[in-house]
Each structure stands twice: as C-alpha cells, then as structure tokens.
Design a protein around this motif. Structure first.
Motif, PDB file in Angstrom:
ATOM      1  N   LEU A 134     -10.435   2.778   6.393  1.00 18.92           N
ATOM      2  CA  LEU A 134     -11.080   3.843   7.165  1.00 18.92           C
ATOM      3  C   LEU A 134     -10.259   4.848   7.835  1.00 18.92           C
ATOM      4  O   LEU A 134     -10.618   5.846   7.990  1.00 18.92           O
ATOM      5  N   THR A 135      -8.967   4.353   8.095  1.00 19.73           N
ATOM      6  CA  THR A 135      -8.130   5.369   8.858  1.00 19.73           C
ATOM      7  C   THR A 135      -7.089   5.944   7.952  1.00 19.73           C
ATOM      8  O   THR A 135      -6.059   6.216   8.234  1.00 19.73           O
ATOM      9  N   LYS A 136      -7.715   5.917   6.526  1.00 18.31           N
ATOM     10  CA  LYS A 136      -6.943   6.675   5.761  1.00 18.31           C
ATOM     11  C   LYS A 136      -5.421   6.055   5.059  1.00 18.31           C
ATOM     12  O   LYS A 136      -4.589   6.652   4.829  1.00 18.31           O
ATOM     13  N   GLY A 146       6.935  -3.630   0.749  1.00 14.64           N
ATOM     14  CA  GLY A 146       7.258  -2.564  -0.009  1.00 14.64           C
ATOM     15  C   GLY A 146       6.246  -1.506  -0.214  1.00 14.64           C
ATOM     16  O   GLY A 146       6.637  -0.448  -0.769  1.00 14.64           O
ATOM     17  N   THR A 147       5.042  -1.684   0.507  1.00 12.21           N
ATOM     18  CA  THR A 147       3.851  -0.855   0.087  1.00 12.21           C
ATOM     19  C   THR A 147       4.177   0.496   0.852  1.00 12.21           C
ATOM     20  O   THR A 147       4.599   0.595   2.261  1.00 12.21           O
ATOM     21  N   ARG A 148       3.956   1.545  -0.072  1.00 12.42           N
ATOM     22  CA  ARG A 148       4.200   2.817   0.384  1.00 12.42           C
ATOM     23  C   ARG A 148       2.784   3.302   1.001  1.00 12.42           C
ATOM     24  O   ARG A 148       1.732   3.373   0.357  1.00 12.42           O
ATOM     25  N   SER A 149       2.860   3.837   2.253  1.00 11.70           N
ATOM     26  CA  SER A 149       1.651   4.216   2.911  1.00 11.70           C
ATOM     27  C   SER A 149       1.927   5.428   3.881  1.00 11.70           C
ATOM     28  O   SER A 149       3.105   5.693   4.046  1.00 11.70           O
ATOM     29  N   PRO A 150       0.988   6.126   4.561  1.00 15.34           N
ATOM     30  CA  PRO A 150       1.336   7.065   5.606  1.00 15.34           C
ATOM     31  C   PRO A 150       2.087   6.469   6.810  1.00 15.34           C
ATOM     32  O   PRO A 150       2.864   7.364   7.465  1.00 15.34           O
ATOM     33  N   LEU A 205     -11.402 -11.435  -1.763  1.00 17.57           N
ATOM     34  CA  LEU A 205     -10.299 -10.039  -2.446  1.00 17.57           C
ATOM     35  C   LEU A 205     -11.356  -8.781  -2.684  1.00 17.57           C
ATOM     36  O   LEU A 205     -12.278  -9.194  -3.542  1.00 17.57           O
ATOM     37  N   GLN A 206     -11.017  -7.780  -2.354  1.00 17.64           N
ATOM     38  CA  GLN A 206     -11.848  -6.629  -2.438  1.00 17.64           C
ATOM     39  C   GLN A 206     -10.969  -5.609  -2.731  1.00 17.64           C
ATOM     40  O   GLN A 206      -9.768  -5.302  -2.091  1.00 17.64           O
ATOM     41  N   ASN A 207     -11.425  -4.428  -3.572  1.00 16.94           N
ATOM     42  CA  ASN A 207     -10.747  -3.492  -3.787  1.00 16.94           C
ATOM     43  C   ASN A 207     -11.139  -2.213  -3.153  1.00 16.94           C
ATOM     44  O   ASN A 207     -12.442  -1.814  -2.926  1.00 16.94           O
ATOM     45  N   CYS A 208     -10.026  -1.666  -2.759  1.00  7.98           N
ATOM     46  CA  CYS A 208     -10.192  -0.281  -2.212  1.00  7.98           C
ATOM     47  C   CYS A 208      -9.744   0.831  -3.204  1.00  7.98           C
ATOM     48  O   CYS A 208      -8.563   1.101  -3.460  1.00  7.98           O
TER      49      CYS A 208
END
Length: 346
Positions: A134-136, A146-150, A205-208
C-alpha cells in the motif's frame, strides 16, 4: 409469515459478497483469497449477522469492505486488539482478523503476539507478500535478505522473519499455512481454523504483482510445486515430490529434519516421519523448512492442540461473577483512593 419466522435459506457466495468495488491491482493475490473466503463461509454454516472481519492498514486490510458481513477497518497494527475487545464483548461472534506481513509483524507485532499467547478465540489470517504494497514497495519484516526497495535501495540487511516461527514462539495453539492460488487447499485450512476454539493463525503466501511479483514463484509455480510443497495431513507420512517418492526424515545426529528419497540408500517408507499436528517440537522444525533450496515448504496445519485454559471464557467468567454485585461508584472509589482533608499552603 413474518421475516423472523421464515425458514432460513442456504447462503451462497453472493450472500457474502458486498456491493463495493474491489480496489486491488489487477492480478493481486488478494482476489483469490477473497473469493475463497466468500465461497467457503457458506460451507461452514455461518451467518452474516454473527460474522465480523477486523483489519488494520494495508492492501489486505480492505478485506472487510468486500465481505457482506459486519466489519471494522481499524488502525495500523491494532486489529488484534480491537478484535479481542469485540470477542470479549460478544463471545457469540465469529471474529476474523485480516492482516499483512507489515501490518501484523512490524507495528502490530506486539498486539499479534499477545492475541496468540492469550489464545483469544479469533481466526487470524496473515497475508504474506514479503513487501509493503500500500505504501509503494518498502521492505517488510518478511522481505528476503538483500531486497532492494525504496527504503533499502542498496538491499535489505535484515534477515527475514518467519511468521510460522513467530506464531509458535508466541504460544499459538493453531498454526497453518496455505497459498493464495491453492483454491482446493485453502478452504480446508479456513474450515480447520474456524472450527478451532482459541486463536488460529494462518499464513497465506500471497503475490504482490506490482511491487514484489513472483516472490513465491520458486514454491508455487506449477512446474516445481510438487517438489517444493510438503502437504501435511495428520497421521499421514510426510511424502512429497512429483513422483511421491521424496520424504522427510528426522536426523538424530543433526537433530533436524532432512529430505530423503525412498528407494535410495536403503531408505524405505518406514523411515519417513508421520505428521503429528499435536507435536509442538515437530511443528517448530516443520516451520523452518524451506530455507534450504533442497527443502520443501510445509503447507497445511502444522500445529493444532487445544489449550487447557480459555482466556475468553476466563474473562467472561470474571465479568459474570461481579455482574450485579457492584456499582460504578464502588468501582471508581474502591481500592487505592484517598481524600485530601486540608489545604496545604507554601
């Protein structure tokens, strides 16, 4: 014949579908979960007037708008607290909590933990897409290292939190896992959770599709699902794989579960563990499966053991015990109160 005396009709999926426009991104896994819930509730024999969905903040938390039942869209992370109050106020209600990995395990981790350890009679569904949608697209407590995000442009340095381990460590007595696309598997998990007296915790387990697409592809893709998912059934051997010849064995030297192949190195079905959903230590080990690429992820009911103590019944019992034996004035002025008898001047 008036409305009250009229025989109740059998409810269908349409009876649990509200008139609100569903506002999730096209392709979001939440659609599948919503439809599964709307289809499964009539099979449980529940009524709309006794069913309540409580949510916090996040994409998943729009869920109550789309259910033609009662519902509360509350504040970030506090859905378990609101749901607890609701259940204690009216224990006859079926109360479902819908939360996400960010809402439930970050700001709401404290509330979720205490709802589980108290074993409040709630059905808690945690949608895990490993991201804040929701918050992008910021990283969440369950995001991979290692997840790249804002919020982590150089990659997350946080190890991912395991929701199953969190629930079991919090003292949950019912813990299960399913997948948004598993339309044949998910209804059975929902029914088991609903039938359990106490706090039931279900990780979905849910996919965005926008901010973390294919996060679970290595587990849910049809070409690998048979080898990557261990479908648990109480009293049944833990066998899996496209040919059904892989299994889970306990290795006493490593004190851990390991994957073996029946027919290789003298392994027979007698070596394969039988699932016992009442075994807490086994559930803890099953909850950790999947961290190694060679291991499957456990699906279904990992742990289900009715507690001897009911928090809900105990609180209701206390309220009933004092009902009629006290007044508001007695409660306000009873206990540690005092009166200032003279004015003190400097």
């Amino acid at each position: 014949m008036n409305e009250l005396s009229a025989p109740k009709k059998d409810l269908t999926i349409k009876d649990f579908t509200s008139d609100q426009e569903v506002r999730w991104c096209p392709g979001c896994g939440d659609y599948a979960i919503l439809k599964c819930m709307q289809r499964t509730l009539p099979e449980m024999g529940v009524t709309r007037e006794n069913t309540v969905f409580v949510s916090g903040i996040g994409c998943s938390s729009r869920f109550p708008y789309y259910m033609d039942t009662y519902g509360f869209h509350t504040i970030h992370g506090r859905a378990p607290a609101v749901a607890t109050g609701l259940k204690l106020a009216n224990p006859e209600l079926d109360v479902w909590v819908v939360t996400g990995d960010g809402d439930g395990l970050s700001i709401g981790g404290n509330h979720l933990m205490h709802a589980l350890r108290r074993d409040v009679d709630l059905n808690i569904l945690l949608f895990n897409n490993k991201i804040y949608g929701l918050t992008k697209g910021q990283y969440s407590p369950t995001s991979d290292l290692g997840t790249r995000s804002p919020s982590t442009p150089q990659g997350s340095v946080d190890p991912a939190l395991n929701p199953i381990s969190f629930a079991l460590g919090s003292g949950a007595h019912f813990v299960a896992r399913t997948v948004d696309t598993a339309q044949k598997h998910m209804p059975g998990v929902f029914k088991r959770a609903h039938a359990f007296k106490g706090a039931s915790f279900v990780e979905i387990l849910q996919n965005c599709i926008v901010y973390n697409d294919s996060a679970w592809q290595g587990i849910t893709e049809k070409s690998v699902a048979a080898d990557k998912q261990l479908l648990l059934e109480h009293g049944q051997k833990m066998l899996f794989g496209a040919e059904g010849n892989k299994g889970i064995r306990f290795n006493p030297q490593a004190f851990a579960l390991e994957v073996v192949v029946v027919g290789e190195n003298g392994i027979t079905e007698d070596d394969i563990l039988t699932h016992d959903e009442t075994n807490l230590q086994l559930a803890r080990m099953l909850g950790e499966l999947g961290g190694n690429p060679n291991e499957p992820m456990a699906m279904g009911v990992l742990y289900a053991r009715q507690a001897d103590h009911s928090y809900t019944d105990a609180v209701i019992g206390q309220m009933q015990a004092v009902k009629g034996n006290t007044t508001l004035k007695k409660m306000m002025y009873g206990g540690q109160t005092w009166q200032v008898s003279e004015t003190i001047t400097s």
